[in-house]
Design a protein around this motif. Structure first.
Motif, mmCIF file in Angstrom:
data_model
loop_
_atom_site.group_PDB
_atom_site.id
_atom_site.type_symbol
_atom_site.label_atom_id
_atom_site.label_comp_id
_atom_site.label_asym_id
_atom_site.label_seq_id
_atom_site.Cartn_x
_atom_site.Cartn_y
_atom_site.Cartn_z
ATOM 1 N N ALA A 186 43.591 42.314 42.828
ATOM 2 C CA ALA A 186 42.460 42.418 41.908
ATOM 3 C C ALA A 186 42.989 42.560 40.486
ATOM 4 C CB ALA A 186 41.584 43.618 42.273
ATOM 5 N N VAL A 187 42.567 41.654 39.598
ATOM 6 C CA VAL A 187 43.029 41.693 38.206
ATOM 7 C C VAL A 187 41.844 41.465 37.283
ATOM 8 C CG1 VAL A 187 45.382 40.930 38.721
ATOM 9 C CG2 VAL A 187 43.617 39.223 38.283
ATOM 10 N N GLY A 188 41.919 42.059 36.094
ATOM 11 C CA GLY A 188 40.920 41.802 35.078
ATOM 12 C C GLY A 188 39.829 42.846 35.015
ATOM 13 N N ALA A 189 38.930 42.653 34.030
ATOM 14 C CA ALA A 189 37.805 43.562 33.837
ATOM 15 C C ALA A 189 36.576 42.737 33.436
ATOM 16 C CB ALA A 189 38.140 44.595 32.764
ATOM 17 N N PRO A 190 35.623 42.558 34.334
ATOM 18 C CA PRO A 190 35.615 43.028 35.723
ATOM 19 C C PRO A 190 36.635 42.268 36.564
ATOM 20 C CG PRO A 190 33.740 41.603 35.323
ATOM 21 C CD PRO A 190 34.384 41.820 33.996
ATOM 22 N N ALA A 191 37.111 42.912 37.606
ATOM 23 C CA ALA A 191 38.211 42.363 38.394
ATOM 24 C C ALA A 191 37.766 41.166 39.220
ATOM 25 C CB ALA A 191 38.788 43.445 39.293
ATOM 26 N N ARG A 192 38.663 40.214 39.336
ATOM 27 C CA ARG A 192 38.475 39.097 40.253
ATOM 28 C C ARG A 192 39.598 39.139 41.289
ATOM 29 N NH1 ARG A 192 41.128 37.248 35.833
ATOM 30 N NH2 ARG A 192 42.858 35.784 36.158
ATOM 31 N N ALA A 193 39.321 38.640 42.466
ATOM 32 C CA ALA A 193 40.291 38.682 43.561
ATOM 33 C C ALA A 193 41.038 37.364 43.645
ATOM 34 C CB ALA A 193 39.586 38.968 44.878
ATOM 35 N N ILE A 194 42.368 37.459 43.707
ATOM 36 C CA ILE A 194 43.198 36.277 43.909
ATOM 37 C C ILE A 194 44.042 36.508 45.158
ATOM 38 C CG2 ILE A 194 43.249 35.643 41.470
ATOM 39 C CD1 ILE A 194 45.966 36.932 41.252
ATOM 40 N N PRO A 195 44.340 35.455 45.913
ATOM 41 C CA PRO A 195 45.116 35.637 47.149
ATOM 42 C C PRO A 195 46.481 36.246 46.876
ATOM 43 C CG PRO A 195 44.105 33.460 47.072
ATOM 44 C CD PRO A 195 43.924 34.058 45.718
ATOM 45 N N GLY A 196 46.936 37.027 47.829
ATOM 46 C CA GLY A 196 48.250 37.642 47.718
ATOM 47 C C GLY A 196 48.127 39.135 47.532
ATOM 48 N N GLY A 197 48.475 39.872 48.572
ATOM 49 C CA GLY A 197 48.366 41.322 48.517
ATOM 50 C C GLY A 197 49.635 41.989 48.976
ATOM 51 N N ARG A 198 49.464 43.068 49.682
ATOM 52 C CA ARG A 198 50.583 43.921 50.075
ATOM 53 C C ARG A 198 50.635 43.990 51.592
ATOM 54 N NH1 ARG A 198 50.621 50.417 48.911
ATOM 55 N NH2 ARG A 198 52.839 50.811 49.151
ATOM 56 N N ARG A 199 51.630 43.356 52.187
ATOM 57 C CA ARG A 199 51.766 43.388 53.643
ATOM 58 C C ARG A 199 52.860 44.378 54.013
ATOM 59 N NH1 ARG A 199 48.823 39.404 56.034
ATOM 60 N NH2 ARG A 199 48.035 37.789 54.628
ATOM 61 N N ARG A 200 52.425 45.496 54.536
ATOM 62 C CA ARG A 200 53.335 46.605 54.784
ATOM 63 C C ARG A 200 54.451 46.239 55.746
ATOM 64 N NH1 ARG A 200 53.188 50.976 58.593
ATOM 65 N NH2 ARG A 200 54.340 52.772 57.824
ATOM 66 N N GLU A 201 54.146 45.419 56.743
ATOM 67 C CA GLU A 201 55.145 45.123 57.760
ATOM 68 C C GLU A 201 56.287 44.258 57.228
ATOM 69 O OE1 GLU A 201 51.845 42.035 58.051
ATOM 70 O OE2 GLU A 201 52.063 44.200 57.742
ATOM 71 N N THR A 202 56.113 43.618 56.067
ATOM 72 C CA THR A 202 57.166 42.761 55.529
ATOM 73 C C THR A 202 57.807 43.325 54.269
ATOM 74 O OG1 THR A 202 55.575 41.501 54.192
ATOM 75 C CG2 THR A 202 56.008 40.722 56.437
ATOM 76 N N GLU A 203 57.308 44.435 53.768
ATOM 77 C CA GLU A 203 57.837 45.000 52.536
ATOM 78 C C GLU A 203 58.673 46.234 52.831
ATOM 79 O OE1 GLU A 203 54.986 45.748 49.528
ATOM 80 O OE2 GLU A 203 54.435 43.644 49.290
ATOM 81 N N THR A 204 59.902 46.210 52.369
ATOM 82 C CA THR A 204 60.772 47.371 52.516
ATOM 83 C C THR A 204 61.315 47.723 51.141
ATOM 84 O OG1 THR A 204 62.694 45.963 53.000
ATOM 85 C CG2 THR A 204 61.428 46.779 54.876
ATOM 86 N N TRP A 205 61.676 48.996 50.987
ATOM 87 C CA TRP A 205 62.206 49.458 49.708
ATOM 88 C C TRP A 205 63.637 49.890 49.904
ATOM 89 C CZ3 TRP A 205 64.479 53.758 47.672
ATOM 90 C CH2 TRP A 205 64.567 53.810 46.276
ATOM 91 N N GLU A 206 64.496 49.433 49.001
ATOM 92 C CA GLU A 206 65.900 49.830 49.043
ATOM 93 C C GLU A 206 66.334 50.252 47.646
ATOM 94 O OE1 GLU A 206 68.228 46.668 50.562
ATOM 95 O OE2 GLU A 206 67.319 46.701 52.566
ATOM 96 N N PRO A 207 67.274 51.195 47.553
ATOM 97 C CA PRO A 207 67.751 51.598 46.232
ATOM 98 C C PRO A 207 68.542 50.483 45.583
ATOM 99 C CG PRO A 207 69.103 52.570 47.958
ATOM 100 C CD PRO A 207 67.946 51.911 48.646
ATOM 101 N N PRO A 208 68.649 50.477 44.251
ATOM 102 C CA PRO A 208 69.413 49.426 43.564
ATOM 103 C C PRO A 208 70.882 49.451 43.956
ATOM 104 C CG PRO A 208 68.826 51.216 42.054
ATOM 105 C CD PRO A 208 68.082 51.458 43.317
#
Length: 210
Positions: A186-208
């Protein structure tokens, strides 16, 4: 009397379950950097986070607030809410309910109305989730419904009885006044929806590296 005890017992069980998820989420960072061992007992990890990790105490106070409210002590719950606002600049109404793994990154946060928040939701600073009140819609007490694994960017506002689906990313300073489907941004004011979100099963965090 028996009803009050049963109510408190149920609220206590809920508090412990949600806090365990909060602890696991907040402990991921210090564990990754070796600041705390993974085999430490839960009570040790809790106190480490309470005194060493920024904003974890704000989540603990919120959980205590809900426990008191659900246990039949609304005035004490309000006192805890005011304390959270004073100490951490996090203002949360008594009717806000959040699943486990709630991450509040910094202060300047307002959560109000009959608002529901899913599991593993990240709320960044200067965010407002709350009731709608404009010339086009009557004043109401309903807040938004936030799905699981949602990231709400700095300065975003989600207003009124809207639904934000699972895996949504709400961009910085977005103003959401209508539903956002799952796995969108969701971006903008008022917000509009564009494809592409947050898929938890494919996102991992690692330190630099380095």
């Amino acid at each position: 009397m028996r009803g009050r005890i049963e109510r408190l017992a149920a609220a206590w069980r809920e508090l412990r379950a949600l806090l365990r998820e909060d602890i696991e989420l907040y402990a991921a960072w210090p564990r990754t950097f070796g600041l705390i061992r993974r085999d430490r007992p839960t009570w040790f990890t809790f106190f480490y986070l309470l005194f060493a990790i920024h904003m974890f105490p704000a989540v603990v106070l919120y959980r205590l607030q809900v426990f008191l409210y659900e246990g039949g002590f609304p005035r004490l719950a309000t006192v805890v809410s005011r304390l959270n606002s004073l100490l951490f600049d996090v203002t949360i109404g008594n009717h806000v309910r959040a699943g486990g793994g709630l991450l509040i990154a910094h202060g300047h946060v307002v959560l109000d109305g009959w608002t529901t928040i899913g599991r593993r939701v990240e709320i960044n600073p200067f965010v407002t989730l709350g009731i709608g009140n404009s010339s086009r819609r009557p004043f109401e007490l309903w807040g938004p419904e936030i799905g699981d694994d949602v990231n709400i960017g700095t300065g975003a506002k989600i207003i009124g009885r809207v639904k934000v689906g699972e895996g949504v990313k709400v961009g910085a300073n977005a103003v959401v006044v209508s539903d956002i489907p799952p796995f969108h941004t969701a971006v903008g004011a008022p917000a509009r929806a564009i494809p592409g979100g947050r898929r938890r099963e494919t996102e991992t965090w690692e330190p630099p590296k380095g």
